[in-house]
Structure formats: C-alpha cells, structure tokens
Enzyme design. Structure first.
Site, mmCIF file in Angstrom:
data_model
loop_
_atom_site.group_PDB
_atom_site.id
_atom_site.type_symbol
_atom_site.label_atom_id
_atom_site.label_comp_id
_atom_site.label_asym_id
_atom_site.label_seq_id
_atom_site.Cartn_x
_atom_site.Cartn_y
_atom_site.Cartn_z
ATOM 1 N N HIS A 17 -1.051 37.366 27.720
ATOM 2 C CA HIS A 17 -0.932 37.176 29.175
ATOM 3 C C HIS A 17 -1.680 38.289 29.914
ATOM 4 O O HIS A 17 -2.378 38.033 30.901
ATOM 5 C CB HIS A 17 0.538 37.229 29.626
ATOM 6 N N LYS A 41 15.679 25.854 30.870
ATOM 7 C CA LYS A 41 15.358 26.703 29.720
ATOM 8 C C LYS A 41 16.373 27.831 29.627
ATOM 9 O O LYS A 41 16.925 28.255 30.634
ATOM 10 C CB LYS A 41 13.961 27.303 29.892
#
Ligand code: PNS
Length: 159
Positions: A17, A41
């Site tokens: 990332h 989630k």
C-alpha cells in the site's frame, strides 16, 4: 485538479500500500487514502486505528490525506469532488474482482474512472491478510509493513 481516491480496508497498511501511495503522490495533485467502514467485515484494527497508521505514512507527503467512508464509493467520490478511483493490482488473481468492481462503479456513475497501478514486483505477494497471519503466529513482519506502523501492529497482537 486531479484528486484520486485510494480506497481500501488497510487492515493493516502494508509496504505494498505504501508503495502505491508513494507513486500516486507524484502523479495526482491530491490523493485521499480512505478506509472503508464495512460493518460486514470483522477487521483486526478499528477504523480509527487504521486511520492513525495511515496518517503516519501520509505525513510524509503534502498532497496525501487520510479519511474514512461508509456506503458506496461513488457517493463518497462525489462528496470529495473526485472522479478518479485508484487501485493497486498485484497479480492476475486480483484482476477479475477489480475489473468487476470497476465496471460496477462505472455503471453506477459513468464519470468515475478507475485507474490501476501495478504493484512493484517485490511486493506482489503481500496482502494485509498474509501480514496478519504471519504476525499472529509469531513470524517476523518487520520487512512487510512500514517501520512506523510495525510497533502498533505488535502491540495490537500482544493485547
Ligand atoms: O482493501 P479492500 O477490502 O480490497 O477494498 C475494497 C473496497 C473498499 C475498495 C470496496 O469494497 C469498496 O469500494 N467498497 C465500497 C462499497 C461500494 O461502493 N460497493 C460497490 C462497488 S463493488
């Protein structure tokens, strides 16, 4: 002004990332890294913790900011006056799902453009899930995540 939204779970941020953020910062006028608040989630880190970790990285770039969002990405992008969604692609395995998401987003908002950046070769095997798995079983993740966030991940797993 080209404002790119880089959305994701970032649970936690990895070197992969960071590499995308680094490269995107020199292409777009502004990059908004945004954590999805996804009630479906079960993340390891809270949204606040993930924002905090991302802020440690974003602090190095004057044109990168960190935020969070819930709901549809197209609505969030509109709110941020952006028509660019930035995604990192690691391997062919990512492609099918990302392609589907890009087409869905385009169907929902034809003005929203999804731009893919290929990950650097050396991070192509990395994912947040892999980092969590290794860390959970006591493996060394110091080479897989930015040094600034490493202590926060260790602390979380010890608590
Ligand atoms: O890091 P992730 O979990 O692969 O990121 C996925 C993310 C956040 C980019 C994706 O789930 C998303 O954009 N969610 C927002 C909801 C939405 O707009 N859904 C419609 C497009 S499929």
């Amino acid at each position: 002004m080209a404002i790119a939204i880089y959305p994701g779970s970032f649970d936690p941020i990895t070197n992969g990332h960071q590499d995308i953020i680094d490269r995107a910062s020199s292409i777009f006028d502004k990059v908004i890294v945004s954590v999805l608040e996804n009630p479906r989630k079960k993340p390891l880190f809270t949204v606040e913790e993930r924002v905090e970790m991302l802020n440690l990285i974003a602090a190095k770039y004057p044109n990168v900011e960190v935020d969070s969002f819930h709901g549809l990405l197209i609505d969030y992008a509109k709110k941020k006056n952006s028509n660019i969604v930035l995604k990192g692609l690691r391997a062919i395995a990512d492609f099918e799902f990302e392609f589907q998401m890009a087409l869905v987003n385009r169907k929902l908002d034809p003005h929203l453009e999804t731009i893919f950046m290929m990950t650097s070769n050396r991070y192509s095997y990395l994912s947040s899930s892999i980092v969590k798995e290794i860390a959970f079983f006591g493996g060394d993740i110091s080479d897989l995540v930015p040094p600034e966030v490493y202590p926060l991940i260790r602390k979380k797993l010890q608590s």
